[in-house]
Design a protein around this motif. Structure first.
Motif, mmCIF file in Angstrom:
data_model
loop_
_atom_site.group_PDB
_atom_site.id
_atom_site.type_symbol
_atom_site.label_atom_id
_atom_site.label_comp_id
_atom_site.label_asym_id
_atom_site.label_seq_id
_atom_site.Cartn_x
_atom_site.Cartn_y
_atom_site.Cartn_z
ATOM 1 N N ILE A 244 0.851 -1.183 0.000
ATOM 2 C CA ILE A 244 0.000 0.000 0.000
ATOM 3 C C ILE A 244 0.892 1.240 0.000
ATOM 4 C CG2 ILE A 244 -1.751 1.327 1.231
ATOM 5 C CD1 ILE A 244 -2.765 -1.251 2.455
ATOM 6 N N THR A 245 0.705 2.114 -0.976
ATOM 7 C CA THR A 245 1.455 3.358 -1.021
ATOM 8 C C THR A 245 0.606 4.493 -0.462
ATOM 9 O OG1 THR A 245 0.727 3.722 -3.305
ATOM 10 C CG2 THR A 245 2.862 2.642 -2.989
ATOM 11 N N ASP A 246 1.279 5.447 0.185
ATOM 12 C CA ASP A 246 0.556 6.554 0.817
ATOM 13 C C ASP A 246 1.309 7.871 0.601
ATOM 14 O OD1 ASP A 246 -1.310 7.959 2.293
ATOM 15 O OD2 ASP A 246 -0.439 7.420 4.236
ATOM 16 N N GLY A 247 1.650 8.142 -0.651
ATOM 17 C CA GLY A 247 2.275 9.401 -1.017
ATOM 18 C C GLY A 247 3.495 9.728 -0.172
ATOM 19 N N PRO A 248 3.548 10.938 0.398
ATOM 20 C CA PRO A 248 4.723 11.345 1.173
ATOM 21 C C PRO A 248 4.915 10.562 2.463
ATOM 22 C CG PRO A 248 2.970 12.968 1.387
ATOM 23 C CD PRO A 248 2.546 12.013 0.311
ATOM 24 N N ASN A 249 3.911 9.790 2.863
ATOM 25 C CA ASN A 249 4.022 8.974 4.084
ATOM 26 C C ASN A 249 4.730 7.651 3.835
ATOM 27 O OD1 ASN A 249 2.613 10.860 5.732
ATOM 28 N ND2 ASN A 249 0.699 10.148 4.805
ATOM 29 N N ASP A 255 3.648 -9.669 4.180
ATOM 30 C CA ASP A 255 3.659 -10.977 3.532
ATOM 31 C C ASP A 255 2.878 -11.984 4.376
ATOM 32 O OD1 ASP A 255 5.326 -11.340 5.682
ATOM 33 O OD2 ASP A 255 7.078 -11.950 4.518
ATOM 34 N N GLY A 256 2.072 -11.475 5.311
ATOM 35 C CA GLY A 256 1.301 -12.332 6.194
ATOM 36 C C GLY A 256 2.052 -12.740 7.443
ATOM 37 N N LYS A 257 3.361 -12.481 7.449
ATOM 38 C CA LYS A 257 4.181 -12.833 8.607
ATOM 39 C C LYS A 257 4.702 -11.588 9.308
ATOM 40 C CE LYS A 257 5.704 -17.041 6.230
ATOM 41 N NZ LYS A 257 6.879 -17.746 5.622
ATOM 42 N N VAL A 258 5.133 -10.624 8.512
ATOM 43 C CA VAL A 258 5.655 -9.377 9.044
ATOM 44 C C VAL A 258 5.049 -8.217 8.263
ATOM 45 C CG1 VAL A 258 7.666 -9.407 7.515
ATOM 46 C CG2 VAL A 258 7.774 -8.105 9.649
ATOM 47 N N THR A 259 4.811 -7.105 8.949
ATOM 48 C CA THR A 259 4.279 -5.906 8.306
ATOM 49 C C THR A 259 5.324 -4.803 8.407
ATOM 50 O OG1 THR A 259 2.020 -6.529 8.889
ATOM 51 C CG2 THR A 259 2.396 -4.236 8.268
ATOM 52 N N LEU A 260 5.620 -4.163 7.272
ATOM 53 C CA LEU A 260 6.738 -3.227 7.185
ATOM 54 C C LEU A 260 6.304 -1.856 6.686
ATOM 55 C CD1 LEU A 260 9.279 -5.633 5.442
ATOM 56 C CD2 LEU A 260 9.141 -5.130 7.891
ATOM 57 N N HIS A 261 7.121 -0.858 7.036
ATOM 58 C CA HIS A 261 6.953 0.499 6.511
ATOM 59 C C HIS A 261 8.270 0.975 5.927
ATOM 60 C CE1 HIS A 261 7.314 4.968 7.017
ATOM 61 N NE2 HIS A 261 6.242 4.873 6.252
ATOM 62 N N CYS A 262 8.184 1.590 4.745
ATOM 63 C CA CYS A 262 9.367 2.167 4.105
ATOM 64 C C CYS A 262 9.101 3.653 3.863
ATOM 65 C CB CYS A 262 9.669 1.470 2.788
ATOM 66 S SG CYS A 262 11.171 2.078 1.948
ATOM 67 N N GLU A 268 12.597 16.594 -4.729
ATOM 68 C CA GLU A 268 11.666 17.553 -5.303
ATOM 69 C C GLU A 268 10.675 16.811 -6.188
ATOM 70 O OE1 GLU A 268 11.541 21.439 -8.313
ATOM 71 O OE2 GLU A 268 13.423 20.358 -7.951
ATOM 72 N N VAL A 269 9.398 17.029 -5.962
ATOM 73 C CA VAL A 269 8.363 16.382 -6.765
ATOM 74 C C VAL A 269 7.970 17.326 -7.899
ATOM 75 C CG1 VAL A 269 6.043 15.402 -6.806
ATOM 76 C CG2 VAL A 269 7.513 15.044 -4.810
ATOM 77 N N VAL A 270 8.338 16.936 -9.123
ATOM 78 C CA VAL A 270 7.983 17.711 -10.311
ATOM 79 C C VAL A 270 6.634 17.262 -10.853
ATOM 80 C CG1 VAL A 270 8.661 18.286 -12.680
ATOM 81 C CG2 VAL A 270 10.401 18.127 -10.879
ATOM 82 N N ASP A 271 6.428 15.928 -10.876
ATOM 83 C CA ASP A 271 5.188 15.359 -11.404
ATOM 84 C C ASP A 271 5.028 13.967 -10.810
ATOM 85 O OD1 ASP A 271 2.998 14.557 -12.963
ATOM 86 O OD2 ASP A 271 4.303 13.869 -14.589
#
Length: 339
Positions: A244-249, A255-262, A268-271
């Motif tokens: 799941i992507t959440d923009g700037p967050n 994978d059902g075993k571990v839940t991760l955040h990156c 700079e966001v151009v587009d």
């Protein structure tokens, strides 16, 4: 579901199914942005001639972006979609040839327009997209080669037009008969709106190796109120990996075993067009080549970072060599943590 087989060259064979568009980006002056009831919008007086700051024509569309992205990373990538016999279709086909994407499964329709988008872009990267589906609405049974689709290691199913959703029956049949094929799925609005009670959604999720959705799509598809709940629900529905992507967050995955955040890489966001496809491309390539989930999230994040720094969905897609360089540079600071 067994791990994907490799071709004799060791490169995964991938097939991207979905849209290919020609996009015209028009960068408007910031004075064209107005606000009404807290919502920003472009505002142009009727009858006026408005000067713009820049115009850029480029190729895009989910299946176009993912096939090109996977080809740049070294996969034997192919494209399955419908393109018109016009100048925009010619530009798309030339781009596929230049990028080394196999177009044997592309269908060319005469006397119809290729899918087209006009993107109004602000200097802050905000955008409004005016789109016409064109030939994209014809991706259905008559133009879908089931036998060829079964002869790959991974199928990347991108957003498809509502009228093309009849191909889902064929995909389900292929995945049930060919257990080695990995399905990477980025569902469109019709699928997310139908929710988990939809029979096609149920069956596709049971065969999905990686599900790619943004936060809004995840909540709608799962019927949940938070990212954590959505990850758990979608994982229980059958997807081996849920992203799941959440923009700037940043991005979240399980994978059902571990839940991760990156986290995201500061840039700079151009587009933002194509960021989701770039993320999915990076994660897919990483998983197909045997990397673990934390490294896959870093790879997707770095690819997305590169894309949002330029106008258009493909110019920033990284090659294998560039990706290796960026991974070496950014991995120490790109900390993936348990969520």
């Amino acid at each position: 579901m067994t791990p994907p087989s490799k071709s004799k060259t060791g490169s995964p064979r991938t097939l991207s199914i979905g849209g290919a568009t020609f996009d015209v980006f028009v960068k408007a002056d910031q004075s064209s942005i107005t606000e009404d009831k807290g919502k920003k919008m472009f505002s142009f007086p009727l009858g006026e001639k408005i000067r713009v700051d820049d115009v850029v024509g480029t190729v895009g569309g989910g299946a176009s972006n993912t096939s090109v992205g996977l080809a740049r990373l070294g996969c034997q990538a192919s494209f399955c979609g419908v393109i018109g016999d016009d100048q925009w279709g010619s530009a798309l086909m030339e781009n596929f040839r230049n990028e080394g994407v196999d177009t044997a499964l592309a269908t060319i329709v005469e006397e119809e327009s290729t899918s087209f988008s006009l993107v109004l872009l602000s200097h802050m990267g905000e955008r409004v997209i005016l789109t016409h589906p064109g030939t994209g609405r014809h991706l259905q049974d008559a133009t879908f080669d089931r036998d060829a689709a079964a002869n790959v290691d991974a199928i990347y199913l991108n957003h498809i037009h509502a009228e093309s959703c009849v191909i889902e029956d064929d995909l389900i049949d292929i995945l049930e008969r060919h257990q080695h094929i990995q399905l990477m799925w980025n569902p469109g609005g019709r699928q997310t709106g139908a929710g988990l009670s939809d029979e096609h959604n149920k069956k596709l999720l049971e065969h999905t190796a990686i599900l790619f959705v943004n936060k809004e799509e995840a909540l709608e598809l799962s019927g949940r109120q938070s990212i954590k709940e959505a990850l758990d629900t979608l994982s229980r529905a059958g997807a081996i990996i849920v992203c799941i992507t959440d923009g700037p967050n940043g991005s979240y995955a399980t994978d059902g075993k571990v839940t991760l955040h990156c986290p995201v890489v500061p840039c700079e966001v151009v587009d933002a067009a194509g960021a989701g496809d770039a993320f999915g491309t990076g994660v897919t390539w990483s998983i197909l080549n045997g990397q673990d989930l934390p490294n896959a999230l870093r790879t997707g994040t770095i690819n997305a970072m590169s894309v949002v720094g330029v106008i258009g969905a493909q110019d920033g897609l990284l090659t294998y060599a560039a990706m290796q360089e960026k991974l070496t540079e950014l991995t120490p600071s790109l900390q993936v943590t348990t969520f």
